[in-house]
Enzyme design. Structure first.
Site, PDB file in Angstrom:
ATOM      1  N   GLY A 167       3.245 -11.073  13.583  1.00 23.75           N
ATOM      2  CA  GLY A 167       3.413 -10.791  12.147  1.00 23.75           C
ATOM      3  C   GLY A 167       2.404  -9.794  11.592  1.00 23.75           C
ATOM      4  N   LYS A 227      -3.948   2.875   2.959  1.00 23.94           N
ATOM      5  CA  LYS A 227      -5.062   2.038   2.496  1.00 23.94           C
ATOM      6  C   LYS A 227      -6.265   2.904   2.156  1.00 23.94           C
ATOM      7  CE  LYS A 227      -3.412  -1.680   5.458  1.00 23.94           C
ATOM      8  NZ  LYS A 227      -3.448  -2.258   6.803  1.00 23.94           N
ATOM      9  N   ASP A 231      -0.007   3.644   7.810  1.00 22.10           N
ATOM     10  CA  ASP A 231      -0.377   2.429   7.057  1.00 22.10           C
ATOM     11  C   ASP A 231      -1.867   2.465   6.698  1.00 22.10           C
ATOM     12  OD1 ASP A 231      -0.015  -0.609   6.391  1.00 22.10           O
ATOM     13  OD2 ASP A 231      -1.684  -0.534   7.791  1.00 22.10           O
ATOM     14  N   ILE A 241      -9.984  -9.095   3.508  1.00 24.95           N
ATOM     15  CA  ILE A 241     -11.330  -8.700   3.055  1.00 24.95           C
ATOM     16  C   ILE A 241     -11.273  -8.312   1.576  1.00 24.95           C
ATOM     17  CG2 ILE A 241     -13.258  -7.103   3.391  1.00 24.95           C
ATOM     18  CD1 ILE A 241     -12.223  -6.549   6.206  1.00 24.95           C
ATOM     19  N   GLY A 279      -6.364  -6.352   4.529  1.00 26.94           N
ATOM     20  CA  GLY A 279      -5.940  -7.751   4.619  1.00 26.94           C
ATOM     21  C   GLY A 279      -6.764  -8.697   3.776  1.00 26.94           C
ATOM     22  N   GLY A 314      -1.680 -10.561   8.697  1.00 27.32           N
ATOM     23  CA  GLY A 314      -1.172 -11.904   9.004  1.00 27.32           C
ATOM     24  C   GLY A 314      -1.025 -12.737   7.743  1.00 27.32           C
ATOM     25  N   VAL A 334      -5.161  -3.587   1.000  1.00 27.14           N
ATOM     26  CA  VAL A 334      -6.214  -2.878   1.749  1.00 27.14           C
ATOM     27  C   VAL A 334      -7.036  -3.871   2.558  1.00 27.14           C
ATOM     28  CG1 VAL A 334      -8.151  -1.294   1.579  1.00 27.14           C
ATOM     29  CG2 VAL A 334      -6.373  -1.228  -0.164  1.00 27.14           C
ATOM     30  N   LYS A 345       0.825  -1.228   0.000  1.00 30.71           N
ATOM     31  CA  LYS A 345       0.000   0.000   0.000  1.00 30.71           C
ATOM     32  C   LYS A 345       0.844   1.255   0.000  1.00 30.71           C
ATOM     33  CE  LYS A 345       0.306  -2.013   4.181  1.00 30.71           C
ATOM     34  NZ  LYS A 345       0.081  -3.352   4.681  1.00 30.71           N
ATOM     35  N   GLU A 386      -5.426  -6.194  -4.006  1.00 26.49           N
ATOM     36  CA  GLU A 386      -6.416  -6.518  -2.964  1.00 26.49           C
ATOM     37  C   GLU A 386      -5.783  -6.655  -1.584  1.00 26.49           C
ATOM     38  OE1 GLU A 386      -9.589  -6.396  -1.668  1.00 26.49           O
ATOM     39  OE2 GLU A 386     -10.187  -7.288  -3.584  1.00 26.49           O
TER      40      GLU A 386
HETATM   41  P1  NAP Z   1       8.357  -9.221   5.881  1.00 24.95           P
HETATM   42  O1  NAP Z   1       7.907 -10.371   6.701  1.00 24.95           O
HETATM   43  O2  NAP Z   1       9.294  -8.238   6.494  1.00 24.95           O
HETATM   44  O3  NAP Z   1       9.010  -9.814   4.551  1.00 24.95           O
HETATM   45  C1  NAP Z   1       9.646  -9.022   3.606  1.00 24.95           C
HETATM   46  C2  NAP Z   1      10.369  -9.938   2.640  1.00 24.95           C
HETATM   47  O4  NAP Z   1      10.930  -9.171   1.600  1.00 24.95           O
HETATM   48  C3  NAP Z   1      11.523 -10.727   3.284  1.00 24.95           C
HETATM   49  O5  NAP Z   1      11.513 -12.026   2.838  1.00 24.95           O
HETATM   50  C4  NAP Z   1      12.766 -10.000   2.798  1.00 24.95           C
HETATM   51  O6  NAP Z   1      13.879 -10.851   2.621  1.00 24.95           O
HETATM   52  C5  NAP Z   1      12.294  -9.505   1.443  1.00 24.95           C
HETATM   53  N1  NAP Z   1      13.014  -8.313   1.036  1.00 24.95           N
HETATM   54  C6  NAP Z   1      13.084  -7.138   1.651  1.00 24.95           C
HETATM   55  N2  NAP Z   1      13.857  -6.283   0.963  1.00 24.95           N
HETATM   56  C7  NAP Z   1      14.302  -6.975  -0.115  1.00 24.95           C
HETATM   57  C8  NAP Z   1      15.156  -6.666  -1.195  1.00 24.95           C
HETATM   58  N3  NAP Z   1      15.742  -5.480  -1.270  1.00 24.95           N
HETATM   59  N4  NAP Z   1      15.392  -7.615  -2.122  1.00 24.95           N
HETATM   60  C9  NAP Z   1      14.817  -8.823  -2.029  1.00 24.95           C
HETATM   61  N5  NAP Z   1      13.999  -9.172  -1.023  1.00 24.95           N
HETATM   62  C10 NAP Z   1      13.750  -8.263  -0.084  1.00 24.95           C
HETATM   63  O7  NAP Z   1       7.124  -8.369   5.333  1.00 24.95           O
HETATM   64  P2  NAP Z   1       5.615  -8.857   5.165  1.00 24.95           P
HETATM   65  O8  NAP Z   1       4.898  -8.672   6.450  1.00 24.95           O
HETATM   66  O9  NAP Z   1       5.581 -10.155   4.487  1.00 24.95           O
HETATM   67  O10 NAP Z   1       5.039  -7.689   4.219  1.00 24.95           O
HETATM   68  C11 NAP Z   1       5.340  -7.657   2.845  1.00 24.95           C
HETATM   69  C12 NAP Z   1       4.456  -6.620   2.175  1.00 24.95           C
HETATM   70  O11 NAP Z   1       3.090  -6.965   2.404  1.00 24.95           O
HETATM   71  C13 NAP Z   1       4.599  -5.198   2.679  1.00 24.95           C
HETATM   72  O12 NAP Z   1       4.357  -4.306   1.620  1.00 24.95           O
HETATM   73  C14 NAP Z   1       3.465  -5.072   3.698  1.00 24.95           C
HETATM   74  O13 NAP Z   1       3.025  -3.737   3.884  1.00 24.95           O
HETATM   75  C15 NAP Z   1       2.394  -5.879   3.002  1.00 24.95           C
HETATM   76  N6  NAP Z   1       1.357  -6.430   3.863  1.00 24.95           N
HETATM   77  C16 NAP Z   1       1.697  -7.160   4.963  1.00 24.95           C
HETATM   78  C17 NAP Z   1       0.694  -7.705   5.724  1.00 24.95           C
HETATM   79  C18 NAP Z   1       0.987  -8.515   6.954  1.00 24.95           C
HETATM   80  O14 NAP Z   1       0.049  -8.890   7.655  1.00 24.95           O
HETATM   81  N7  NAP Z   1       2.246  -8.823   7.254  1.00 24.95           N
HETATM   82  C19 NAP Z   1      -0.639  -7.508   5.373  1.00 24.95           C
HETATM   83  C20 NAP Z   1      -0.955  -6.763   4.229  1.00 24.95           C
HETATM   84  C21 NAP Z   1       0.064  -6.234   3.488  1.00 24.95           C
HETATM   85  P3  NAP Z   1      14.586 -11.619   3.859  1.00 24.95           P
HETATM   86  O15 NAP Z   1      13.543 -12.512   4.428  1.00 24.95           O
HETATM   87  O16 NAP Z   1      15.681 -12.399   3.234  1.00 24.95           O
HETATM   88  O17 NAP Z   1      15.028 -10.556   4.797  1.00 24.95           O
HETATM   89  N1  HSE Z   2       0.538  -3.700   9.563  1.00 27.82           N
HETATM   90  C1  HSE Z   2      -0.701  -3.884   8.899  1.00 27.82           C
HETATM   91  C2  HSE Z   2      -1.802  -4.007   9.931  1.00 27.82           C
HETATM   92  C3  HSE Z   2      -0.629  -5.124   8.053  1.00 27.82           C
HETATM   93  O1  HSE Z   2      -1.513  -4.107  11.114  1.00 27.82           O
HETATM   94  O2  HSE Z   2      -2.968  -3.977   9.557  1.00 27.82           O
HETATM   95  C4  HSE Z   2      -1.788  -5.235   7.132  1.00 27.82           C
HETATM   96  O3  HSE Z   2      -1.730  -4.266   6.158  1.00 27.82           O
END
Ligand code: NAP
Ligand code: HSE
Length: 428
Positions: free
Chosen positions: A189, A207, A203, A138, A136, A304, A134, A107, A131
């Site tokens: 997470g 969204k 954040d 939903i 998660g 998550g 924004v 986002k 999707e």
């Molecule tokens: P995360 O657990 O921190 O994972 C990020 C991943 O990206 C890691 O595997 C990391 O590699 C890799 N990475 C980071 N920089 C990199 C680079 N320069 N080159 C190659 N790989 C790289 O993050 P996440 O929670 O999965 O979130 C990922 C995205 O989804 C973000 O945009 C976040 O806003 C979005 N999002 C997350 C959630 C949630 O619930 N977590 C929900 C909705 C949206 P390493 O593992 O090797 O360090």
């Molecule tokens: N950090 C975000 C949250 C992840 O807590 O809702 C989902 O976008």
């Protein structure tokens, strides 16, 4: 069966590992539903050797996500690294420029660069879908762009940050401290790499700006979202609100006013008995008001591994079936430059003051509010100790500008010991 959709996944953290798990778990089911197999061909992350709880042995590895995005054997690029610029933006642009579909959960990147990226996607005939970015799990982008596509939208609002809702509800239910609950959310997470992005409302504002663009057919305008986080909310505020029949939520609202679009992300009081007031834990809820349908409510897990992977797979499945929808629900060139609403809508407010406990203080404060036509509905002074006196006031409906002026004058009083807290009471 048709030829496989070949997928690359950049980022193998919470979301990336979840996407891989889901495709590995449901390979046959997904192939039957899409009419073609989904095949992961290559992946990328920072550390190649890290155990991610999924078997990556059948996939090619690329150290560089841009190289991954450009691979000839890739049809669809999943970006789940995060970061508004840097490798995320560079790799998505490389994929789109090469005519490859992009599915992202990012986002932050789209709130800042959504318009040019949507234009780039359309210029090469690629899909750009978000999707998972924004609310998660939903399917709210799908609801706006497809199910509600026949409606004019008047207002879209909701709780869109799981971490903040988790913190606020856990504090209320257990009396635990803000810091302890934030640590739990990080361990589970939910939280972003930098927690102020969550608790500061950024954040959720990212969204909201994406939803506003999709709902109103305007270009993403993140700079115009008024943002306030939950850092100044105390357990006492939560208790005061509960005593009056309200819950405090980090609420995002985008609405069409007469003079333009109002976008705000801020802690608000909502009635305890309302669906938003009942929302617990990491759940998100989005409320959409359409001119023909009326009000619709969408609820589900907002963060998550599983919920986010589910949203990503929804986008991937559309593309596998050949459904290419413009990123914001209409061709990017036709998205209007949004007018920002200048004055915002009127509301009642919960105000908390920290004042010196001395004769005449309350009179001065009340006269400033009165001078600006801010009418007091209820008032409660508690815990005063001869030195300081916390005071809570609930106002009648008031224009925002009048309240801001009054609060600035109150803040300048020598009796005012801290900046007042002002929380809007949202009418639902
Ligand atoms: P995360 O657990 O921190 O994972 C990020 C991943 O990206 C890691 O595997 C990391 O590699 C890799 N990475 C980071 N920089 C990199 C680079 N320069 N080159 C190659 N790989 C790289 O993050 P996440 O929670 O999965 O979130 C990922 C995205 O989804 C973000 O945009 C976040 O806003 C979005 N999002 C997350 C959630 C949630 O619930 N977590 C929900 C909705 C949206 P390493 O593992 O090797 O360090
Ligand atoms: N950090 C975000 C949250 C992840 O807590 O809702 C989902 O976008």
């Amino acid at each position: 069966m048709s030829k496989p959709l070949k997928i690359a996944v950049a980022g193998l953290g919470t979301v990336g590992a979840g996407v891989i798990k889901m495709i590995q778990t449901h390979g046959d089911l997904l192939a039957r539903r899409a009419g073609r197999p989904l095949e992961i061909v290559a992946v990328s992350a920072r550390s190649k050797g890290k155990d991610r709880g999924v078997d990556l042995s059948n996939y090619a590895w690329e150290d560089d996500p841009v190289a991954l995005a450009k691979r000839d054997d890739v049809d669809l690029f999943v970006e789940v690294m995060g970061g508004e610029d840097g490798p995320a933006k560079a790799s998505c642009e490389a994929a789109l420029a090469a005519g490859k579909h992009v599915v992202t959960a990012n986002k932050a990147m789209l709130a800042l660069h959504g318009q040019p990226m949507a234009e780039l996607a359309e210029s090469t005939g690629a899909a750009l879908r978000f999707e998972a970015a924004v609310a998660g799990g939903i399917p709210i982008v799908k609801a706006l762009t497809e199910g509600l596509a026949g409606n004019g939208i008047a207002r879209v609002m909701g709780v869109m940050n799981g971490t903040c809702n988790y913190i606020l509800t856990k504090m209320e239910n257990t009396g635990a401290s803000y810091d302890d609950v934030l640590k739990e959310a990080q361990a589970l997470g939910y939280a972003e790499a930098e927690p102020t992005v969550d608790v500061g409302g950024i954040d959720a504002a990212h969204k909201l700006s994406l939803l506003a663009a999709t709902a109103f057919g305007t270009r993403v305008d993140f700079g115009k979202v008024e943002i306030e986080g939950i850092q100044r909310i105390t357990l006492q505020d939560i208790k005061n609100a509960a005593d009056m029949g309200y819950k405090i939520k980090l609420l995002g609202v985008a609405q069409q006013n007469e003079d333009g679009i109002e976008q705000r992300m801020q802690p608000c009081l909502v009635p305890t008995a309302s669906p938003l007031g009942q929302l617990e834990g990491v759940s998100n809820m989005v409320v959409v008001e359409g001119d023909f349908i009326g009000q619709t409510v969408y609820q589900g897990p907002g963060a998550g591994e599983g919920p986010t992977a589910s949203a990503i797979l929804g986008d991937i499945m559309d593309i596998a079936r050949g459904l290419i929808i413009p990123a914001f629900g209409q061709p990017a060139a036709g998205l209007a430059q949004p007018n920002s609403s200048s004055k915002g809508s009127d509301a009642a407010y919960y105000l908390r003051f920290s004042l010196t406990d001395a004769p005449g203080t309350l009179a001065k404060l009340a006269s400033i509010l009165g001078a600006h036509d801010v009418s007091i509905n209820r008032m409660h002074q508690y815990g005063h100790n001869g030195k300081t006196a916390p005071l809570v006031i609930v106002t009648h409906t008031t224009p925002r500008a009048a309240l801001d002026t009054a609060l600035a004058e109150i803040c300048a009083l020598s009796a005012s010991l801290a900046e007042p807290v002002a929380l809007r009471i949202e009418s639902l």
